[in-house]
Design an enzyme around this catalytic site. Structure first.
Site, PDB file in Angstrom:
ATOM      1  N   GLY A 117      -2.968  -2.142 -15.528  1.00  0.00           N
ATOM      2  CA  GLY A 117      -3.389  -3.312 -16.313  1.00  0.00           C
ATOM      3  C   GLY A 117      -4.875  -3.448 -16.492  1.00  0.00           C
ATOM      4  N   SER A 567      -4.183  -4.240   8.066  1.00  0.00           N
ATOM      5  CA  SER A 567      -4.856  -5.523   8.241  1.00  0.00           C
ATOM      6  C   SER A 567      -4.137  -6.429   9.235  1.00  0.00           C
ATOM      7  CB  SER A 567      -5.036  -6.220   6.895  1.00  0.00           C
ATOM      8  OG  SER A 567      -3.799  -6.630   6.416  1.00  0.00           O
ATOM      9  N   LYS A 610      -4.232 -14.738   1.298  1.00  0.00           N
ATOM     10  CA  LYS A 610      -3.737 -14.915   2.666  1.00  0.00           C
ATOM     11  C   LYS A 610      -4.114 -16.310   3.187  1.00  0.00           C
ATOM     12  CE  LYS A 610      -3.812 -10.035   3.909  1.00  0.00           C
ATOM     13  NZ  LYS A 610      -4.562  -8.974   4.569  1.00  0.00           N
TER      14      LYS A 610
END
Ligand SMILES: Nc1ncnc2c1ncn2[C@@H]1O[C@H](COP(=O)(O)OP(=O)(O)OP(=O)(O)O)[C@@H](O)[C@H]1O
Length: 698
Positions: A117, A567, A610
Site C-alpha cells: 500500500g 517485543s 499498544k
C-alpha cells in the site's frame, strides 16, 4: 483545530476494577498508591533528573499531534489541482519516482521492496504512462500451411492489426459469397437436369451430396483469417499488465484445447493461440507483485523471456491438443516491475534476481515521510486525488483534511512523520466520503472522518476489540492487585491493532538428575522462540540465579494465531524473574519492549497501538522502551487514562512493575550489571522499518 475524539474510546473499561479476580496464580492485593505517588513525583514515572524535561517535551509532542498547520487555506479539495500524470501524483517516494523516470527512459527493470500500500503498483502504472506510445505494436498469429501446428507470428504497428484482420474477414466473406453463388448455380443446374432427364429425387440427392463435399474439401476462407493476439488499438499509453499470481498459461500464453481436432469442425491451431501477460505487456510494463509466489518453472520462463525479448506460445497442459502447437517466437519486449517484501527477494529465483540486479534498479519503498509543511501540502493533494479517483464521494473541507493528516501522523508510529501506507489512508478517505454521501452532505467534514475511523476498522482491529471483550469477560488478564509470575504483555495484530497479551510463568523442579529446561507455549514463531532463549540468558547471566535444576514454563495465554517478534521479551523476563523469586507483579501495569542480552530495553514497533490497547483494557500504567518515547502519538482521551513509563533497562522495568520489599534486592542486582551501559544507541529508522518488514509484531 481540535476535535473531540472521545467517541473512539471503549467506555466499558470504566468499570473494570470490579472484574479483576484471581486467575490461576495467587493474587495479592497490594497497596500501590505509594509507588504511584513516587512515580508522579518523579515526573510521570520516569526516573532521573531529565524526567521533567522529557515530560515537557512529550507534552509538546502531544500538542503537535492536535495541531495541523497546512500552511495555506482552501475551501475544499475541489480547489486543489490534481496532476494529470500518475508519476506526479506519487507522494513521499522521491527516490522511487526518480528511478522510475530513469528506468522508463533506459528501459530497465525495477524491483520495489516495501510495505504493502505504499505505491508500488501505482509507480508501475505511472511508468507505463512515461513509455513512448509510438513504439507500440500489435501481434498477429497466422496459419502456417506447411506446418499447421507451428503458427506464424507477425508484428505490426499499433492499430494496424485490427485493420489487417478486418481486411482478411472482408476478403473471406467476398470469396465465400462468390463460391456459394457458384455452387448454388451448379446444384440448381443438376436438379433441373435431373428433372428433365432422370427423376427429380435423384437431382435433389445429388445436390445435397455436392454441397456436403464442397464444404468438406473446398478451402475455408475463415480458417485463413489471422488472429489478433495482442491489440494496442486506440491505447492512450503503453500497456500496464498486472500479472500478480498469474498461472503459467495466463503469464506465458496458452493454446486452447480443440475437442474436434479433425473432420471439418475443428478450430485451426492459430486461432486457438492465446497471448500471455508477457506478450500483452510488449513495449509496456509487466507488474508482478509477490514474485516469489510464482512457480519456479514460471520464473525460469520469465527469465528466458526477459533475456530473449520473445517467447513462443505453446499449450500449457500436456493432456490438451494445444500441447501439439507451438508458435514462432512471439515478441515480448517488456519492462518488468516486480514488487514484494524482503521475503520476495530471498525466495526469488536467484538467476532472475541477478538479471534484475544486472539490468535494472532495486528500490526500497519508504513507509513514512517527514511531517513538514511541504509534505502536509502533499497530503492535501493526496486527499484531492483520492476523491477524484473515487468519483462518487464529496470533496473534503479543510477540517476534514486536517483530520486525515492527524490520522496520518498517528499511523506513522514515528515522531514527526506522516504515514505513507496510503492505500489504507485512502480507504479512510473513501469511507469518510461515503458517510458524507449517505447523509447527502455537500462536503466531507472532520466529523465524517471521525465517524469513518470508527466504521473503517480493519479485521485485526475488530478482532482485537473482540479479544479484549472476551478477555475481560473471562478475566484472562488482571487489572488490579498483583500476582506472581504473571505479566500483562502487549502485542500488535495486523500492524495497526494493539492487544493485551498475558504471559504467565511457573518454575518447577526438573526431573531428578535432568538439566532444567525452558518450555514456552503459545504457538511461538522463530523470532519469539529466540527471544525466549535470550531472556533465559539474561536471567542466568545477570541475576546469577541457579535455575539449572528447574524447568521454566512460559505461557503466552490465548495466542491462537501464534506469536512472532521479540517485543515481549521484557514481559517474559519480568514474569520469569517474578516466578523464580516469588515477587508479585503489579497487574495495573502493561509492558512492551525488546530485551538485549545485556539487559537493555530496546525499541519495538506499534508502540502507540499498544499503549491505546493497554488504556482500553483498563491498565493504569504502561512501560515502553525509552527510545520509542518520541513515537507515541496516542489520542487525547487515552492520555488521560494511562501513565506512560519510558525505561532503558530491565532494572527500571522491575522497579515499576514488581511490588513488595523483596523487589529491591533483585533491582539492585540488575542495576549493578546493566549500569555499565545505560545509554541505548539510537536505532535508525531503517532498522525499525526492516524489523517491521520481517514481520516482528508483538
Ligand atoms: N506513494 C503514494 N502516493 C500516492 N498515492 C498512493 C501512494 N501509495 C499508495 N497510494 C494510494 O494507494 C493505492 C494503492 O497503492 P498501490 O497498489 O500502489 O500499493 P502497493 O505498494 O502496490 O501495494 P501492494 O504491494 O499491496 O500491491 C494507490 O492506487 C493510491 O491511491
Amino acid at each position: 483545530m481540535v476535535y473531540n475524539k472521545n467517541q473512539n474510546i471503549d467506555e466499558s473499561s470504566e468499570n473494570m476494577d470490579e472484574l479483576a479476580q484471581n486467575i490461576g496464580e495467587p493474587v495479592q492485593d497490594v497497596d500501590t498508591s505509594a509507588a504511584d505517588q513516587k512515580t508522579e513525583e518523579s515526573g510521570g514515572g520516569m526516573t532521573g533528573p531529565e524526567s521533567n524535561q522529557v515530560k515537557a517535551e512529550s507534552e509538546s509532542d502531544q500538542d503537535n499531534y492536535e495541531d495541523v498547520d497546512i500552511g495555506f487555506s482552501f475551501e475544499n479539495t475541489s480547489n486543489i489541482d490534481v496532476p494529470k500524470l500518475l508519476i506526479d501524483q506519487v507522494l513521499g517516494q522521491e527516490h522511487a519516482v526518480e528511478v522510475v523516470k530513469k528506468a522508463a527512459g533506459q528501459r530497465r527493470h525495477i524491483m520495489m521492496i516495501g510495505t504493502p500500500g505504499t505505491g508500488k503498483s501505482l509507480l508501475a502504472k505511472a511508468m507505463a504512462e512515461l513509455l513512448p506510445k509510438e513504439e507500440l505494436k500489435d501481434i498477429l498469429v497466422y496459419p502456417n500451411m506447411e506446418d499447421l501446428n507451428n503458427p506464424k507470428i507477425r508484428e505490426v504497428p499499433a492499430g494496424k492489426g485490427r485493420e489487417i484482420v478486418m481486411a482478411h474477414k472482408m476478403e473471406a466473406r467476398k470469396k465465400a459469397q462468390a463460391r456459394n453463388m457458384l455452387m448454388m448455380l451448379f446444384v440448381v443446374g443438376i436438379i433441373i437436369y435431373s428433372y428433365f432427364v432422370y427423376e427429380l429425387i435423384w437431382g435433389i440427392i445429388a445436390g445435397i451430396m455436392i454441397l456436403m463435399l464442397t464444404r468438406q474439401f473446398l478451402p475455408k476462407e475463415e480458417m485463413m483469417i489471422p488472429k489478433l493476439a495482442v491489440s494496442n488499438y486506440d491505447k492512450e499509453h503503453a500497456p500496464y499488465i498486472d500479472a500478480t499470481g498469474a498461472h503459467a498459461g495466463a503469464l506465458l500464453g496458452d493454446v486452447r484445447h480443440d475437442p474436434f481436432q479433425s473432420g471439418g469442425l475443428e478450430t485451426p491451431a492459430h486461432d486457438r493461440v492465446e497471448a500471455g501477460d508477457i506478450h500483452k505487456a510488449h513495449k509496456g510494463v509487466l507488474f508482478i507483485d509477490e514474485i516469489n509466489t510464482l512457480r519456479l518453472e514460471s520464473q525460469q520462463s520469465l527469465l528466458t523471456a526477459l533475456q530473449e525479448k520473445e517467447y513462443p506460445i505453446t499449450g500449457q497442459s500436456e493432456r490438451s491438443s494445444g500441447a501439439l502447437v507451438k508458435t514462432e517466437p512471439v515478441p515480448c519486449d517488456f519492462i518488468m516491475v516486480s514488487a514484494g517484501n524482503l521475503d520476495a527477494v530471498q525466495k526469488m529465483h536467484p538467476a532472475l534476481r541477478s538479471r534484475i540486479k544486472g539490468y535494472g534498479y532495486e528500490v526500497y519503498m519508504q513507509d513514512s515521510m517527514e511531517d513538514t509543511p511541504e509534505n502536509r501540502k502533499k497530503m492535501v493533494r493526496f486527499v484531492a486525488q483520492e476523491v477524484v479517483r473515487d468519483g462518487h464521494i464529496p470533496h473534503f473541507n479543510e477540517g476534514a483534511v486536517e483530520e486525515v493528516i492527524r490520522e496520518a501522523r498517528r499511523r506513522a508510529g514515528r515522531k514527526g512523520h506522516l504515514t505513507l501506507k496510503l492505500r489504507d489512508l485512502g480507504g479512510l478517505v473513501r469511507v469518510a466520503g461515503d458517510v458524507a454521501h449517505s447523509e447527502g452532505a455537500p462536503l466531507t467534514t472532520a466529523e465524517h472522518v471521525l465517524a469513518a475511523k470508527r466504521i473503517a476498522r480493519s479485521i485485526e482491529q475488530q478482532l482485537a476489540d473482540s479479544y479484549l471483550e472476551h478477555r475481560k469477560e473471562y478475566e484472562s488478564f488482571l487489572r488490579k492487585g498483583s500476582a506472581v509470575g504473571r505479566v500483562n504483555g502487549l502485542a500488535v495484530m495486523g500492524g495497526d491493532s494493539g492487544i493485551v497479551l498475558p504471559i504467565v510463568s511457573e518454575v518447577t523442579p526438573a526431573i531428578s538428575g535432568a538439566e532444567g529446561r525452558i518450555i514456552a507455549t503459545g504457538k511461538l514463531k522463530t523470532i519469539a522462540k529466540e527471544a525466549v532463549q535470550n531472556v533465559s540468558a539474561v536471567i542466568k547471566n545477570m541475576t546469577g540465579m541457579d535455575i539449572s535444576r528447574h524447568d521454566i514454563h512460559i505461557q503466552f495465554v490465548g495466542t491462537y494465531e501464534g506469536v512472532e517478534g521479540d517485543s515481549a521479551s521484557v514481559s517474559i523476563a519480568t514474569a520469569v524473574i517474578s516466578a523464580i523469586e516469588k515477587i508479585p507483579v503489579d497487574q495495573t501495569v502493561a509492558m512492551t519492549g525488546s530485551l538485549s542480552v545485556r539487559g537493555d530495553v530496546l525499541p519495538v514497533g506499534g508502540v502507540t497501538y499498544k499503549i491505546e490497547a493497554a488504556a482500553q483494557a483498563g491498565m493504569k500504567k504502561v512501560i515502553i522502551p525509552k527510545s520509542n518515547e518520541a513515537d507515541v502519538l496516542i489520542e487525547k482521551a487515552y492520555k488521560e487514562k494511562i501513565q506512560i513509563i519510558p525505561v532503558s533497562s530491565i532494572a527500571e522495568v522491575m522497579e515499576h512493575s514488581l511490588v513488595g520489599p523483596k523487589k529491591n534486592s533483585i533491582i539492585e542486582k540488575l542495576r549493578n550489571i546493566t549500569k555499565i551501559n545505560f545509554d541505548i544507541p539510537e536505532v535508525s529508522p531503517a532498522s525499525v522499518q526492516a524489523k517491521n518488514l520481517f514481520g516482528c509484531r508483538n
